[in-house]
Design a protein around this motif. Structure first.
Motif, mmCIF file in Angstrom:
data_model
loop_
_atom_site.group_PDB
_atom_site.id
_atom_site.type_symbol
_atom_site.label_atom_id
_atom_site.label_comp_id
_atom_site.label_asym_id
_atom_site.label_seq_id
_atom_site.Cartn_x
_atom_site.Cartn_y
_atom_site.Cartn_z
ATOM 1 N N LEU A 52 -39.188 -30.706 -48.277
ATOM 2 C CA LEU A 52 -38.371 -31.300 -47.139
ATOM 3 C C LEU A 52 -38.514 -32.791 -47.062
ATOM 4 O O LEU A 52 -37.547 -33.246 -46.371
ATOM 5 N N THR A 53 -39.565 -33.413 -47.216
ATOM 6 C CA THR A 53 -39.818 -34.873 -47.012
ATOM 7 C C THR A 53 -40.083 -35.742 -48.134
ATOM 8 O O THR A 53 -40.145 -36.916 -47.970
ATOM 9 N N ASN A 54 -40.407 -35.182 -49.228
ATOM 10 C CA ASN A 54 -41.469 -35.765 -50.339
ATOM 11 C C ASN A 54 -42.505 -36.295 -49.907
ATOM 12 O O ASN A 54 -43.095 -37.022 -50.945
ATOM 13 N N PHE A 55 -43.212 -35.904 -48.921
ATOM 14 C CA PHE A 55 -44.659 -36.387 -48.829
ATOM 15 C C PHE A 55 -45.381 -35.451 -49.480
ATOM 16 O O PHE A 55 -45.655 -34.213 -49.611
ATOM 17 N N ILE A 56 -46.301 -36.015 -50.406
ATOM 18 C CA ILE A 56 -47.332 -35.345 -51.342
ATOM 19 C C ILE A 56 -48.642 -35.895 -50.866
ATOM 20 O O ILE A 56 -48.988 -36.999 -51.317
ATOM 21 N N PRO A 57 -49.537 -35.217 -50.418
ATOM 22 C CA PRO A 57 -50.812 -35.743 -49.858
ATOM 23 C C PRO A 57 -51.616 -35.794 -51.326
ATOM 24 O O PRO A 57 -51.881 -34.937 -52.258
ATOM 25 N N TYR A 58 -52.394 -37.147 -51.757
ATOM 26 C CA TYR A 58 -53.333 -37.004 -52.630
ATOM 27 C C TYR A 58 -54.619 -36.698 -52.196
ATOM 28 O O TYR A 58 -55.607 -36.283 -53.306
ATOM 29 N N TRP A 59 -54.935 -36.087 -51.018
ATOM 30 C CA TRP A 59 -55.991 -35.399 -50.663
ATOM 31 C C TRP A 59 -55.803 -35.134 -49.161
ATOM 32 O O TRP A 59 -55.096 -35.563 -48.420
ATOM 33 N N ASN A 60 -56.571 -34.014 -48.842
ATOM 34 C CA ASN A 60 -56.714 -33.788 -47.420
ATOM 35 C C ASN A 60 -55.589 -32.778 -46.921
ATOM 36 O O ASN A 60 -54.648 -32.134 -47.873
ATOM 37 N N GLN A 61 -55.253 -32.494 -45.481
ATOM 38 C CA GLN A 61 -54.346 -31.494 -44.976
ATOM 39 C C GLN A 61 -53.488 -32.219 -44.232
ATOM 40 O O GLN A 61 -53.504 -33.240 -43.760
ATOM 41 N N GLY A 62 -52.380 -31.486 -44.092
ATOM 42 C CA GLY A 62 -51.453 -32.048 -43.053
ATOM 43 C C GLY A 62 -50.367 -30.671 -42.494
ATOM 44 O O GLY A 62 -50.470 -29.670 -43.020
ATOM 45 N N VAL A 63 -49.874 -31.110 -41.436
ATOM 46 C CA VAL A 63 -48.977 -29.902 -40.783
ATOM 47 C C VAL A 63 -47.709 -30.841 -40.315
ATOM 48 O O VAL A 63 -47.857 -31.838 -39.707
ATOM 49 N N LEU A 64 -46.505 -30.317 -41.166
ATOM 50 C CA LEU A 64 -45.090 -31.025 -40.798
ATOM 51 C C LEU A 64 -44.551 -30.242 -39.450
ATOM 52 O O LEU A 64 -44.563 -29.069 -39.529
ATOM 53 N N LEU A 65 -44.467 -30.991 -38.330
ATOM 54 C CA LEU A 65 -43.718 -30.432 -37.281
ATOM 55 C C LEU A 65 -42.045 -30.788 -37.416
ATOM 56 O O LEU A 65 -41.604 -31.794 -37.443
ATOM 57 N N PHE A 66 -41.300 -29.877 -37.955
ATOM 58 C CA PHE A 66 -40.198 -30.141 -38.135
ATOM 59 C C PHE A 66 -38.999 -29.416 -37.165
ATOM 60 O O PHE A 66 -39.025 -28.196 -36.779
ATOM 61 N N PRO A 67 -38.488 -30.164 -36.411
ATOM 62 C CA PRO A 67 -37.586 -29.779 -35.102
ATOM 63 C C PRO A 67 -36.242 -29.395 -35.477
ATOM 64 O O PRO A 67 -35.674 -29.683 -36.610
ATOM 65 N N ARG A 68 -35.743 -28.512 -34.711
ATOM 66 C CA ARG A 68 -34.194 -28.101 -35.077
ATOM 67 C C ARG A 68 -33.365 -29.340 -34.627
ATOM 68 O O ARG A 68 -32.197 -29.512 -35.318
ATOM 69 N N GLU A 69 -33.907 -30.213 -33.631
ATOM 70 C CA GLU A 69 -32.995 -31.411 -33.525
ATOM 71 C C GLU A 69 -34.037 -32.542 -33.406
ATOM 72 O O GLU A 69 -34.988 -32.347 -32.768
ATOM 73 N N GLY A 70 -33.759 -33.703 -33.942
ATOM 74 C CA GLY A 70 -34.449 -34.852 -33.950
ATOM 75 C C GLY A 70 -35.431 -35.241 -35.285
ATOM 76 O O GLY A 70 -35.228 -34.367 -36.261
ATOM 77 N N GLU A 71 -36.271 -36.131 -35.176
ATOM 78 C CA GLU A 71 -37.123 -36.464 -36.467
ATOM 79 C C GLU A 71 -38.324 -35.523 -36.510
ATOM 80 O O GLU A 71 -39.110 -35.448 -35.592
ATOM 81 N N PRO A 72 -38.697 -35.256 -37.615
ATOM 82 C CA PRO A 72 -39.957 -34.593 -37.901
ATOM 83 C C PRO A 72 -41.265 -35.571 -37.602
ATOM 84 O O PRO A 72 -41.087 -36.612 -37.570
ATOM 85 N N VAL A 73 -42.356 -34.817 -37.430
ATOM 86 C CA VAL A 73 -43.436 -35.457 -37.319
ATOM 87 C C VAL A 73 -44.549 -34.963 -38.224
ATOM 88 O O VAL A 73 -44.696 -33.627 -38.435
ATOM 89 N N LEU A 74 -45.237 -35.899 -38.917
ATOM 90 C CA LEU A 74 -46.410 -35.369 -39.651
ATOM 91 C C LEU A 74 -47.848 -35.365 -38.962
ATOM 92 O O LEU A 74 -47.998 -36.719 -38.416
ATOM 93 N N ALA A 75 -48.459 -34.478 -38.749
ATOM 94 C CA ALA A 75 -49.845 -34.344 -38.055
ATOM 95 C C ALA A 75 -50.638 -34.538 -39.583
ATOM 96 O O ALA A 75 -50.676 -33.590 -40.368
ATOM 97 N N ALA A 76 -51.393 -35.604 -39.841
ATOM 98 C CA ALA A 76 -52.084 -35.835 -41.097
ATOM 99 C C ALA A 76 -53.676 -35.883 -41.028
ATOM 100 O O ALA A 76 -54.139 -36.563 -39.961
ATOM 101 N N GLY A 77 -54.402 -35.488 -42.077
ATOM 102 C CA GLY A 77 -55.547 -35.572 -41.936
ATOM 103 C C GLY A 77 -55.989 -37.112 -42.611
ATOM 104 O O GLY A 77 -57.140 -37.290 -42.453
ATOM 105 N N LEU A 78 -55.200 -37.674 -43.383
ATOM 106 C CA LEU A 78 -55.437 -39.081 -43.849
ATOM 107 C C LEU A 78 -55.489 -40.068 -42.839
ATOM 108 O O LEU A 78 -54.585 -39.811 -41.606
ATOM 109 N N SER A 79 -56.124 -41.239 -43.124
ATOM 110 C CA SER A 79 -56.361 -42.076 -42.032
ATOM 111 C C SER A 79 -55.229 -43.018 -41.982
ATOM 112 O O SER A 79 -54.240 -43.226 -42.740
ATOM 113 N N ALA A 80 -54.913 -43.795 -40.743
ATOM 114 C CA ALA A 80 -54.202 -44.587 -40.368
ATOM 115 C C ALA A 80 -53.871 -45.736 -41.305
ATOM 116 O O ALA A 80 -52.539 -46.044 -41.577
#
Lengths: 353, 371
Positions: A52-80
């Motif tokens: 969906l986004t081409n995001f490929i984590p090199y480690w750790n976890q995440g969850v993509l919040l993909f809305p029916r309308e609007g921009e997706p949000v990535l909740a990521a275990g990776l640091s800022a």
């Protein structure tokens, strides 16, 4: 571990291809009446969010919040500090994190005011995340939406197919470059040669299994010396696209190569794996044939399928056929195949394999 | 190669069971956290998941995703019974029932696929609860054989860094540099390797996976190389300059060198992990760069090492964990500084009775690649 190339080449995967995938996903969500879709990713299971986004984590976890309308949000275990890299290598622009991934996702779902929430591949979602969602979102309806992802992935786009082909080229060419040098080396030395050949061709990740002797089953490399009777199973990821190949280290017996081609011809979505095995057994070229079908389209290798039922069009699988030929030599062949309407065909033509 | 003392391992795990009141321990590993199962049953998994079960009498059973993988797991593991493929869940339920297990502590419960948790919940009269933290605490102090394996991993990490120096030539793309490191650590017997890197100047704000960027003269090349030997990881972080270092690069690196030395000076049994972090951060503060020790620029000042390459506790200023003999960790004051961009410097350390020792032997200095 993904310590090879991760990057977003906009020529290779144009932004409008990803936009098209996202639009199709929204249509499928609308048909299900979903306000949003939650898609899990980690360093191993990165395929769906990558699609969906081409995001490929090199480690750790995440969850993509993909809305029916609007921009997706990535909740990521990776640091800022790596958010700029995430934005550079994917379409994701909004990234959040918190001490608990599940709680952070629940907080974001509340902010987005979703009520009817789909969970992609709900049954394999980590319990900690699912539990936090159930506890944190008592007013939401959380439903399994794996069918949305399956429907989405059943459309093949040329860009995605080209990336699978590139992964196949890396695997076959990398193996061909060093295969003659492998016999006589220890498993570690053989793995070293393969890793260099694959990663210098830009592999993102690899899994190498070796059967050093004819009687061995492929396993992780070790101290044992590899012989010409051995076998290599090589899984290669190129930017989130995994493929598997299996090869004997000595020259292939043409009769069993023909047997493999016959197996590919007979492989039909919905067919019984057992009947396929029986049919191969009747061919007579291989004793004790083993047939393994592995699905790689969700982006992890060596995920064995028990059945060919419900294999969607567009799925990339690997068909492995192994056994002992009439001279008593171990034989193994495996190639990535693309599932099409009523058939499967190799990703690369014969001359390139 | 050093073998784990399985009797001692099982006894240590049984001591956890007696503290938590669990009848059995069940470990679950998804592919990216293979450590839980490996600690309990000693095998490296293939595929998406694996389980290991420790029963009340000390018997261990192992569960592999693929039935074709059962033979390999039987060879590698100290488990007496090994199951694979479709037989896994029925066998797990049968073993728990046969041993009359009422409460099972699950190591890795938070990562367990929902369908497995739901299947366990359907086992009659069985209560499941998380045991991840309890086993994590046990794993902090390493057994002698574990330390030997980590020394072996540290030697391979040194080899990996040597390969990085050799490969860091002008015009070389980052991913090809990583390929050379990978080839070197694999030849040294590494099962796996966790590696991040970056190259460039003051625009570099973090390490990440390698890209297609080609190295240039005067680049800072930063990397952490973390090979795994028989399950155990050791990590080395080093910075090198392609060609002659600039005065700013030398000045910047000197701060990292002193910060890490401060960690080595303070780390001994009885100090808290917070003190190890504070010692490093104080060096940056004294140079007027305290801001760059915050989470905006950096993640941690180190972390424990073992069967996972990023074990708890993380070296942070608020971590109250007390250092004990046998703990293994890396102290790395890695962060961004405006002087020369992100730099890294760290070594795997073992806490001893009098302080700490390094497990690796690469020189502690700013390296130069001829370019």
């Amino acid at each position: 571990m993904k310590r090879g190339l991760i990057e977003w080449d906009r020529q290779e995967l144009p932004p409008d291809v990803l936009a098209g995938r996202q639009a199709r996903c929204r249509n499928l969500m609308a048909a299900r009446g979903l306000d949003g879709l939650l898609v899990y990713t980690d360093v191993w299971r990165s395929g769906q969010v990558r699609y969906l986004t081409n995001f490929i984590p090199y480690w750790n976890q995440g969850v993509l919040l993909f809305p029916r309308e609007g921009e997706p949000v990535l909740a990521a275990g990776l640091s800022a500090r790596v958010y700029p890299w995430i934005r550079e290598t994917s379409t994701v622009t909004t990234i959040v994190s918190g001490p608990s991934l599940g709680q952070e996702v629940a907080t974001q779902v509340k902010k987005l005011s979703w009520r009817h929430v789909g969970i992609g591949e709900r049954d394999t979602m980590p319990h900690g995340i699912l539990n936090a969602l159930a506890e944190g979102l008592p007013d939401c309806e959380l439903v399994d939406a794996t069918d949305v992802l399956d429907g989405l992935r059943s459309e093949v786009d040329d860009a995605g197919l080209a990336l699978y082909r590139k992964a196949t080229e890396i695997a076959t060419q990398g193996f061909a470059e060093v295969s003659a040098d492998l016999p006589g080396k220890t498993g570690w030395q053989a793995a070293s040669l393969l890793e260099r050949a694959l990663r210098r061709r830009a592999a993102t990740d690899t899994v190498i299994l070796l059967a050093p002797h004819a009687q061995d089953w492929p396993a992780y490399p070790g101290d044992k010396t590899v012989t010409s009777g051995g076998v290599a199973l090589v899984a290669v990821e190129y930017k989130g696209h995994w493929v598997e190949i299996g090869r004997p280290l000595a020259n292939g017996n043409p009769a069993v190569r023909a047997e493999y081609a016959r197996a590919v011809e007979m492989l039909r979505p919905g067919a019984s794996l057992q009947s396929l095995r029986n049919e191969i057994g009747r061919g007579g070229s291989l004793r004790d044939p083993t047939l393994i079908v592995s699905a790689t389209h969700r982006s992890f290798p060596f995920t064995q399928l028990d059945s060919l039922a419900g294999l969607p069009r567009g799925t990339v699988i690997a068909l492995h056929l192994s056994g002992t030929d009439q001279k008593g030599a171990r034989w193994w062949w495996g190639d990535p195949l693309l599932v099409e309407e009523g058939r499967a065909r190799p990703l690369l033509p014969e001359r390139e394999r | 190669m050093t073998a784990i003392n399985t009797q001692r391992r099982v006894q240590r795990l049984q001591s956890v069971m007696s503290k938590t009141g669990d009848d059995a321990l069940l470990a679950f590993s998804p592919n990216w956290r293979r450590d839980h199962v490996r600690f309990l049953a000693g095998f490296n998994m293939i595929g998406n998941w694996a389980f290991a079960l420790l029963l009340p009498g000390g018997e261990v059973a192992a569960f592999a995703e693929h039935s074709w993988d059962r033979e390999r797991v039987t060879r590698e593991s100290w488990a007496l019974e090994v199951y694979g493929g479709p037989e896994v869940l029925p066998a797990l339920a049968a073993l728990l029932g046969r041993a009359r297990v009422r409460t099972v502590g699950v190591v890795g419960l938070e990562l367990m696929e929902a369908r497995f948790v739901e299947a366990l919940m359907r086992v009659p009269n069985l209560k499941i609860r998380a045991a991840t933290k309890a086993v994590e605490v046990l794993r902090r102090t390493k057994e002698p054989e574990e330390i030997e394996l980590m020394r072996a991993a540290a030697r391979v990490a040194d080899l990996g860094f040597q390969a990085l120096i050799r490969a860091s030539r002008v015009g070389m793309p980052e991913y090809e540099v990583a390929a050379e490191v990978e080839a070197a650590v694999r030849a040294g017997g590494a099962e796996d390797n966790f590696m991040l890197m970056a190259s460039g100047g003051t625009e570099v704000t973090a390490m990440r996976a390698p890209g297609t960027r080609r190295l240039r003269r005067s680049d800072v090349v930063i990397s952490e190389v973390t090979p795994q030997i028989r399950g155990y990881y050791a990590q080395i972080c080093r910075t090198l300059i392609v060609g002659e270092p600039s005065p700013a690069q030398e000045k910047s690196f000197d701060i990292f060198l002193r910060a890490q030395q401060a960690a080595l000076d303070v780390l001994r049994p009885g100090v808290t992990i917070a003190e190890v972090a504070q010692a490093q951060n104080r060096v940056f503060e004294s140079e007027g760069f305290g801001e760059y020790t915050t989470r905006r620029y950096t993640r941690v000042r180190g972390h424990c090492l073992g069967l996972h390459f990023d074990e708890n506790p993380l070296v942070l200023e608020d971590d109250p964990t007390v250092a004990q003999v046998g703990m293994t960790l890396i102290a790395h004051p890695n962060t961004y500084l405006p002087l020369a961009g992100y730099m890294v410097f760290g070594d795997p350390l073992l806490v001893t009775e009098n302080g700490c020792v390094r497990l690796n032997s690469t020189d502690r200095r700013l390296f130069v690649a001829e370019g």
